[in-house]
Design an enzyme around this catalytic site. Sequence first.
Site, PDB file in Angstrom:
ATOM      1  N   HIS A 210      -1.979  -5.132   5.537  1.00 47.34           N
ATOM      2  CA  HIS A 210      -2.639  -4.610   4.341  1.00 47.34           C
ATOM      3  C   HIS A 210      -3.793  -3.678   4.708  1.00 47.34           C
ATOM      4  CE1 HIS A 210      -2.870  -5.388  -0.102  1.00 47.34           C
ATOM      5  NE2 HIS A 210      -3.825  -4.535   0.102  1.00 47.34           N
TER       6      HIS A 210
ATOM      7  N   LYS B 182       2.902  -6.683   1.999  1.00 49.13           N
ATOM      8  CA  LYS B 182       1.846  -6.589   3.011  1.00 49.13           C
ATOM      9  C   LYS B 182       1.226  -7.961   3.268  1.00 49.13           C
ATOM     10  CE  LYS B 182       0.273  -2.871   0.259  1.00 49.13           C
ATOM     11  NZ  LYS B 182       1.320  -3.103  -0.617  1.00 49.13           N
TER      12      LYS B 182
ATOM     13  N   ASP C 164       6.041  -1.828  -4.571  1.00 47.27           N
ATOM     14  CA  ASP C 164       4.967  -1.990  -3.593  1.00 47.27           C
ATOM     15  C   ASP C 164       4.203  -3.262  -3.934  1.00 47.27           C
ATOM     16  OD1 ASP C 164       2.992  -1.562  -1.627  1.00 47.27           O
ATOM     17  OD2 ASP C 164       1.754  -0.453  -3.046  1.00 47.27           O
TER      18      ASP C 164
ATOM     19  N   TYR D 181      -1.885  -9.929  -3.948  1.00 51.32           N
ATOM     20  CA  TYR D 181      -1.824  -9.577  -5.363  1.00 51.32           C
ATOM     21  C   TYR D 181      -1.537 -10.791  -6.240  1.00 51.32           C
ATOM     22  CZ  TYR D 181      -1.347  -4.767  -3.588  1.00 51.32           C
ATOM     23  OH  TYR D 181      -1.522  -3.575  -2.946  1.00 51.32           O
TER      24      TYR D 181
END
Length: 170
Positions: free
Chosen positions: A114, A81, A51, A56
């Site tokens: 997201h 995402k 994931d 990130y």
Amino acid sequence: MSLPSHLPMAAAGGETVQMPSVGYGTWAAGGTGWCKDATSAALKAGYRHLDCAWMYGVDEEVGAAIRESGIPRSELFITSKFWPHFAAPENFEICLDQSLKKMGLDYFDLYLAHWPVAFKPVEREALEKAVTGPDTTNLQKGMQVIPGTDDVIVDWEHTSTNLASQAGNL
């Protein structure tokens, strides 16, 4: 009741894809250099669902862990995402392409918004130059903000109908 190893997910063309029911999340791993080792350990332990998300800032490390694992891409299920300021239909592929390139992949198995809210970007060029990681200065320059604040301007046209309705913008 035990958790099944995979869950069926409807896909394009009437196909069904088997998604591993438990995934390894890569959030909060960015900027420290340990994400590659952590993702490698997760893959070695048997995780096959990763994931991920553009925000990130770990796409390169995750990609390196995948390559070094020796696990065929076809045996992995990778989710990513796009961040809210890429939400307009003409912009989300910028985020997709950046993540795929950094990971060294040709495709994601699942690509998600997201959050259910969209932010207004300043301009397409700012999105193309936006970067992730601990310092989000470049990212913030890519979003329109309310003058005198750090608050982003919500793009109601591309935000989920439910949120827009609740906010009185529909």
